[in-house]
Scaffold this active site. Structure first.
Site, PDB file in Angstrom:
ATOM      1  N   HIS A  22       2.734  -7.076  -0.206  1.00 56.80           N
ATOM      2  CA  HIS A  22       2.130  -7.884   0.853  1.00 56.80           C
ATOM      3  C   HIS A  22       3.041  -9.045   1.252  1.00 56.80           C
ATOM      4  CE1 HIS A  22      -0.707 -10.309   3.063  1.00 56.80           C
ATOM      5  NE2 HIS A  22      -1.570  -9.300   3.024  1.00 56.80           N
TER       6      HIS A  22
ATOM      7  N   ASP B 284       0.787  -1.247   0.000  1.00 59.48           N
ATOM      8  CA  ASP B 284       0.000   0.000   0.000  1.00 59.48           C
ATOM      9  C   ASP B 284       0.814   1.291   0.000  1.00 59.48           C
ATOM     10  OD1 ASP B 284      -2.545  -0.787  -0.308  1.00 59.48           O
ATOM     11  OD2 ASP B 284      -3.146  -0.587   1.785  1.00 59.48           O
TER      12      ASP B 284
ATOM     13  N   LYS C 261       3.259   1.544  -4.980  1.00 56.65           N
ATOM     14  CA  LYS C 261       4.110   1.082  -6.078  1.00 56.65           C
ATOM     15  C   LYS C 261       3.367   1.010  -7.406  1.00 56.65           C
ATOM     16  CE  LYS C 261       4.761  -2.563  -3.517  1.00 56.65           C
ATOM     17  NZ  LYS C 261       4.157  -2.033  -2.298  1.00 56.65           N
ATOM     18  N   THR C 262       2.160   0.456  -7.375  1.00 53.40           N
ATOM     19  CA  THR C 262       1.413   0.286  -8.621  1.00 53.40           C
ATOM     20  C   THR C 262       0.922   1.638  -9.137  1.00 53.40           C
ATOM     21  OG1 THR C 262       0.774  -1.920  -7.888  1.00 53.40           O
ATOM     22  CG2 THR C 262      -0.504  -0.981  -9.693  1.00 53.40           C
TER      23      THR C 262
END
Ligand SMILES: Nc1nc2c(ncn2[C@@H]2O[C@H](COP(=O)(O)OP(=O)(O)OP(=O)(O)O)[C@@H](O)[C@H]2O)c(=O)[nH]1
Ligand SMILES: [Mg+2]
Length: 390
Positions: free
Chosen positions: A85, A22, A25-26
């Site tokens: 994660h 969270d 990065k994306t």
């Protein structure tokens, strides 16, 4: 319609985003492609094209690694967006094993979190030589707190053998840049400049025998089995014979592509898909190695220097002893192995020891190769191969 062939106009590097879940990065990956495509360089890849598996959308996290490509003024990049994660560290390691440099994404709001440190450690182990830091969510962070986060990150990198003092740290907002806010699109430019200048073009061993560690296996209906990954060394052409180590077979390369563009030959550093004649999908897996026939002999026994992570680093509370059987992460492979501590009775968290290892299967090994060991979902050690035994 025939696809346009890949034209090599700029040096190619493999980079990627890593860091705690969270931290953005994306979002940052999507923002980089957006900023560059607005300037007419490459294709915008929206967030939901990067996290595109249904479970990724439902949980709002990245699970699988995905690749995007883009070009700056001076370079062509393959960028792998890795999951943060803790449950998907395996995928992160596979992504990191192919990188020439990494963008460590740290939320300016949260600072260093467990997978920030774990990713830095793993990156170092699998051979990522250079890191640039993106302090993300800077739109929402308090500047003074962000200064503290920056200090912390520099210290962390220094503690893992990176040049923490000189690593570029760029304050960005992936979210605002995606929205087109000029202040933050400029920050993306600054980040890319830092990557262009700070991550050197690695030496590519194009004259060595071909070797690629398999990252992923796909089936193309009507054409056959495709393996993907970054070429570690050498070159490969359509028509070449290759050995598939792990599948213990030889076959011929019948097609070569990079990001959907066909190529006649691929070389060290290229991120490619290889179509392999007559190979069944079930024969080959992530972690297998495709190499020039006869150029490598997979082995299972080696000696290594192993650092056992301290408890504070997320490692074990109790010592290791001979007979311990963790998972070894070597290149894109993960394989179980037996540890022998020799004369020593135990190795305590925080100690560095020399160990003998016997893996559960043969893999291509060489002196200097880094690896990590994990147990029950956490990283417990990091090591380097010293000698490979017959
Ligand atoms: N305020 C703010 N929020 C952001 C920024 N970047 C990302 N976010 C939010 O942070 C959340 C997580 O973003 P992602 O990009 O999915 O984070 P990630 O690091 O890819 O997460 P994993 O891949 O699951 O580890 C989302 O709700 C984003 O909208 C930013 O620059 N500023
Ligand atoms: Mg993500």
């Amino acid at each position: 319609m025939p696809k346009t062939a890949y034209v090599r106009t700029k040096p190619h590097l493999n980079i990627g985003t890593m860091g705690h879940v969270d931290h953005g990065k994306t979002t940052l990956t999507a923002a980089i492609t957006k900023v560059l495509s607005d300037r007419g360089s490459g294709t915008f890849v929206p967030f939901d094209r990067i996290d595109r598996a249904p479970e990724e959308a439902a949980r709002g996290i990245t699970i699988n690694i995905s690749h995007v490509e883009y070009e700056t003024g001076t370079r062509h990049y393959a960028h792998v967006d890795m999951p943060g994660h803790a449950d998907f560290i395996k995928n992160m390691v596979t992504g990191a094993a192919q990188l020439d440099g990494a963008i460590l994404v740290v939320s300016a709001l949260d600072g260093i979190m467990p997978q920030t440190s774990e990713h830095v450690l793993l990156a170092k182990q699998v051979g990522v030589r250079h890191i640039v830091v993106a302090l993300n969510k800077a739109d929402a962070g308090d500047p003074e707190l962000t200064d503290l986060v920056e200090l912390e990150v520099r210290e962390l990198l220094g503690a893992h053998g990176y040049d923490g003092e000189h690593v570029p740290v760029v304050r960005v907002s992936g979210l605002r840049a995606l929205e087109g806010d000029p202040r933050w699109t400029e920050a993306i430019d600054a980040l890319l400049d830092a990557v262009d200048t700070y991550v050197p073009m690695p030496e590519r061993y194009v004259d060595a025998p071909f070797l690629l560690s398999v990252e992923n296996v796909l089936t193309i209906t009507g054409r056959g089995t495709v393996v993907t990954g970054a070429v570690e060394r050498g070159t490969v052409r359509v028509g070449d014979r290759v050995a598939v180590l792990g599948a213990e077979t030889e076959t011929t390369v019948t097609g070569l592509e990079t990001f959907g563009k066909p190529m006649e030959s691929a070389e060290a550093g290229d991120n490619v898909a290889l179509l392999l004649r007559g190979l069944h999908r079930d024969q080959v897996r992530r972690g297998h190695v495709v190499a020039a026939p006869g150029s490598v002999t997979p082995r299972r026994r080696f000696t290594a220097e192993l650092y056992v992570l301290s408890t504070e680093e997320g490692g074990r509370r109790t010592p290791l002893s001979t007979g311990y059987r963790p998972q070894f992460y070597i290149r894109t492979a993960d394989v179980v192995g037996d540890l022998d501590l020799g004369e020593r009775a135990v190795a305590r968290p925080g100690e560095t020891v020399t160990v003998s290892v016997e893996l559960g299967r043969d893999v291509p090994l060489e002196a200097g190769l880094g690896f990590a060991i994990r147990e029950g979902g956490r990283t417990v050690g990091a090591g380097t191969v010293r000698t490979v035994e017959e």
